[in-house]
Write a protein that holds these residues in place. Structure first.
Motif, PDB file in Angstrom:
ATOM      1  N   PRO A  28       1.623   5.571  -3.460  1.00  0.00           N
ATOM      2  CA  PRO A  28       2.104   6.959  -3.803  1.00  0.00           C
ATOM      3  C   PRO A  28       3.238   7.168  -4.218  1.00  0.00           C
ATOM      4  O   PRO A  28       3.631   7.984  -5.070  1.00  0.00           O
ATOM      5  N   VAL A  29       4.346   6.179  -4.257  1.00  0.00           N
ATOM      6  CA  VAL A  29       5.531   6.120  -4.779  1.00  0.00           C
ATOM      7  C   VAL A  29       5.707   5.808  -6.303  1.00  0.00           C
ATOM      8  O   VAL A  29       6.111   6.588  -7.072  1.00  0.00           O
ATOM      9  N   LEU A  30       4.770   5.009  -6.631  1.00  0.00           N
ATOM     10  CA  LEU A  30       4.471   4.713  -8.283  1.00  0.00           C
ATOM     11  C   LEU A  30       3.629   5.860  -8.664  1.00  0.00           C
ATOM     12  O   LEU A  30       4.230   6.332  -9.883  1.00  0.00           O
ATOM     13  N   ILE A  31       2.726   6.441  -7.965  1.00  0.00           N
ATOM     14  CA  ILE A  31       2.107   7.706  -8.704  1.00  0.00           C
ATOM     15  C   ILE A  31       3.329   8.655  -8.967  1.00  0.00           C
ATOM     16  O   ILE A  31       3.224   9.583  -9.918  1.00  0.00           O
ATOM     17  N   GLY A  32       3.813   9.122  -7.809  1.00  0.00           N
ATOM     18  CA  GLY A  32       4.944  10.062  -7.988  1.00  0.00           C
ATOM     19  C   GLY A  32       6.159   9.698  -9.070  1.00  0.00           C
ATOM     20  O   GLY A  32       6.336  10.651  -9.784  1.00  0.00           O
ATOM     21  N   LEU A  36       0.943  -1.183   0.006  1.00  0.00           N
ATOM     22  CA  LEU A  36       0.000  -0.035  -0.099  1.00  0.00           C
ATOM     23  C   LEU A  36       0.825   1.271   0.140  1.00  0.00           C
ATOM     24  O   LEU A  36       0.525   2.233  -0.566  1.00  0.00           O
ATOM     25  N   MET A  37       2.088   1.194   0.904  1.00  0.00           N
ATOM     26  CA  MET A  37       2.982   2.209   0.860  1.00  0.00           C
ATOM     27  C   MET A  37       3.704   2.714  -0.687  1.00  0.00           C
ATOM     28  O   MET A  37       4.043   3.742  -0.933  1.00  0.00           O
ATOM     29  N   LEU A  38       3.526   1.464  -1.547  1.00  0.00           N
ATOM     30  CA  LEU A  38       4.167   1.658  -2.911  1.00  0.00           C
ATOM     31  C   LEU A  38       3.216   2.368  -3.823  1.00  0.00           C
ATOM     32  O   LEU A  38       3.636   3.031  -4.694  1.00  0.00           O
ATOM     33  N   LEU A  76      11.397  -4.812  -2.215  1.00  0.00           N
ATOM     34  CA  LEU A  76      10.424  -5.612  -1.321  1.00  0.00           C
ATOM     35  C   LEU A  76      10.950  -6.905  -1.089  1.00  0.00           C
ATOM     36  O   LEU A  76      10.874  -7.521   0.015  1.00  0.00           O
ATOM     37  N   LEU A  77      11.252  -7.601  -2.102  1.00  0.00           N
ATOM     38  CA  LEU A  77      11.602  -9.066  -2.119  1.00  0.00           C
ATOM     39  C   LEU A  77      12.769  -9.111  -1.237  1.00  0.00           C
ATOM     40  O   LEU A  77      13.010 -10.256  -0.415  1.00  0.00           O
ATOM     41  N   THR A  78      13.868  -8.251  -1.483  1.00  0.00           N
ATOM     42  CA  THR A  78      15.099  -8.326  -0.580  1.00  0.00           C
ATOM     43  C   THR A  78      14.702  -8.115   0.931  1.00  0.00           C
ATOM     44  O   THR A  78      15.164  -8.897   1.641  1.00  0.00           O
TER      45      THR A  78
END
Length: 311
Positions: free
Chosen positions: A14-18, A10-12, A295-297
Motif C-alpha cells: 500500500p505504501v508503493l501504491i500511495g 507486504l506492508m510496503l 528495510l535492509l537497515t
C-alpha cells in the motif's frame, strides 16, 4: 526473522501504491505541456491533438493512472515520450552510476567521520573536540551545489587533481572520476555520523560493563575496540540507513553538475522536456530504493543488536 521480513514486504505494497498515486497526481498540476514542448509553437492544433492521442494524454485521468499502475506492475514503467524506449531500459542503463555514487559516498562518509568522532570523544571538552564539532557544523551548513562548484574550481581547474565531470572506462577511472561527486554527497552524511558517533562513544565510555572490562585487566586499546567502539557503532547503522535515503535524493543535482549519466541527470532532463512517463517512473523507483534501504537497515540493526526485534 523471515516471517517478519515477509510481513514488512507486504506492508510496503500500500505504501508503493500511495507513492504511485501521489506521483501521478502531482504531475497533473505541474505547468507545461509535453506535446507543445516536443512539437514547438508552429504545430497546428490538429497535429497536437493527434500527438496527444498517440501518447494517451487525451484519456481520462483515472484511465491514465490505471495504465501507469499497470506499467509499474509489469516493470516497464511506461515508454519515454522522447527517447522512445521503455523507462525500465533507461533506468537499467543509468542505475549503476547512481548506485556507485551512493555506495562510494557512504564509504567516504564513514572513513571521514569515524576518525574524527573517535578523536573528539577521546578529547571531549577540549580545544580539539570543539574545533572538530565546529568544522562539521560548518560542513552541514554548506549547500551541496556550492560544494560542487567549489571543488571543481579548486581541485579540478586549480590543482588539476580530478576531472570536472563525466565517467571513465574501467573501475579505476570511474573511482577517480566519481570521487568528487561522491565526496560532495558524503560530506554532510559524515558530519551527522561524526556527531552521533561522538555522543554514543562518550555515553558508552561511562557504562558499567566498560568499568568491568577495565577491572579485568584489559588494555585501553582492547577496552576501546572490543567494548566501546563495537557497541557504539550499532547506532551508526541507523544513521547511515536514514541518510542513504537523503543521499539518493541528493544525487539528482550532483550528477547533473558533474555530468554523470545517472538517474538524477535523467530525472532533470525529463523534467525539462516534460517527459511524464520518465518522471513518474523515476519517482516510483527512487521511492522503492529508499523503502528497500530502510528495510535492509532494520534487518542489519536487528542482526547487530539481538535485543532489538524486527517486528
Amino acid at each position: 526473522m523471515l516471517r517478519s521480513i515477509l510481513q514488512r514486504l507486504l506492508m510496503l505494497i500500500p505504501v508503493l501504491i500511495g507513492i504511485t498515486l501521489l506521483g501521478f497526481l502531482l504531475l497533473q498540476v505541474v505547468p507545461g505541456d509535453p506535446v507543445e514542448r516536443a512539437m514547438g509553437t508552429r504545430a497546428s492544433a490538429e497535429e497536437m491533438d493527434a500527438m496527444r492521442r498517440q501518447w494517451g494524454l487525451d484519456q481520462p485521468m483515472w484511465r491514465q493512472y490505471l495504465l501507469f499502475l499497470r506499467d509499474c506492475i509489469t516493470g516497464s514503467f511506461g515508454t519515454s515520450l522522447f527517447h522512445k524506449l521503455p523507462v525500465s531500459t533507461l533506468v537499467l542503463e543509468r542505475l549503476p552510476f547512481t548506485l556507485a555514487i551512493v555506495a562510494y559516498s557512504t564509504v567516504l562518509a564513514l572513513l571521514i567521520a569515524m576518525p574524527f568522532a573517535i578523536l573528539a570523544a577521546l578529547r571531549r571538552g577540549g580545544m580539539v573536540d570543539l574545533a572538530i564539532r565546529q568544522l562539521f557544523v560548518f560542513v552541514i551548513a554548506l549547500p551541496p551545489f556550492w560544494l560542487c562548484f567549489l571543488f571543481i574550481l579548486w581541485l579540478s581547474l586549480g590543482l588539476g587533481l580530478f576531472p570536472t565531470g563525466g565517467i571513465g572506462d574501467g573501475l579505476v577511472q570511474n573511482l577517480h572520476r566519481l570521487f568528487l561527486p561522491s565526496l560532495v554527497v558524503g560530506l554532510s552524511t559524515a558530519a551527522l555520523i561524526q556527531q552521533s558517533l561522538r555522543a554514543t562513544l562518550i555515553e558508552t565510555m561511562s557504562a558499567d560493563y566498560v568499568d568491568t572490562a577495565r577491572a579485568k585487566g584489559l588494555s585501553r586499546v582492547q577496552v576501546f575496540t572490543r567494548h566501546i567502539l563495537r557497541n557504539s557503532l550499532i547506532s551508526t547503522i541507523s544513521i547511515v540507513g536514514v541518510r542513504i535515503g537523503w543521499i539518493i535524493g541528493s544525487t539528482v543535482v550532483v550528477e547533473k553538475i558533474f555530468s554523470v549519466p545517472g538517474l538524477g541527470s535523467l530525472l532533470i532532463d525529463a523534467i525539462v522536456s516534460r517527459d511524464f512517463p520518465v518522471i513518474r517512473g523515476l519517482t516510483v523507483i527512487f521511492a522503492m530504493l529508499v523503502v528497500l534501504v530502510n528495510l535492509l537497515t532494520d534487518i542489519a540493526y536487528s542482526i547487530a543488536d539481538p535485543r532489538v526485534s524486527l517486528d
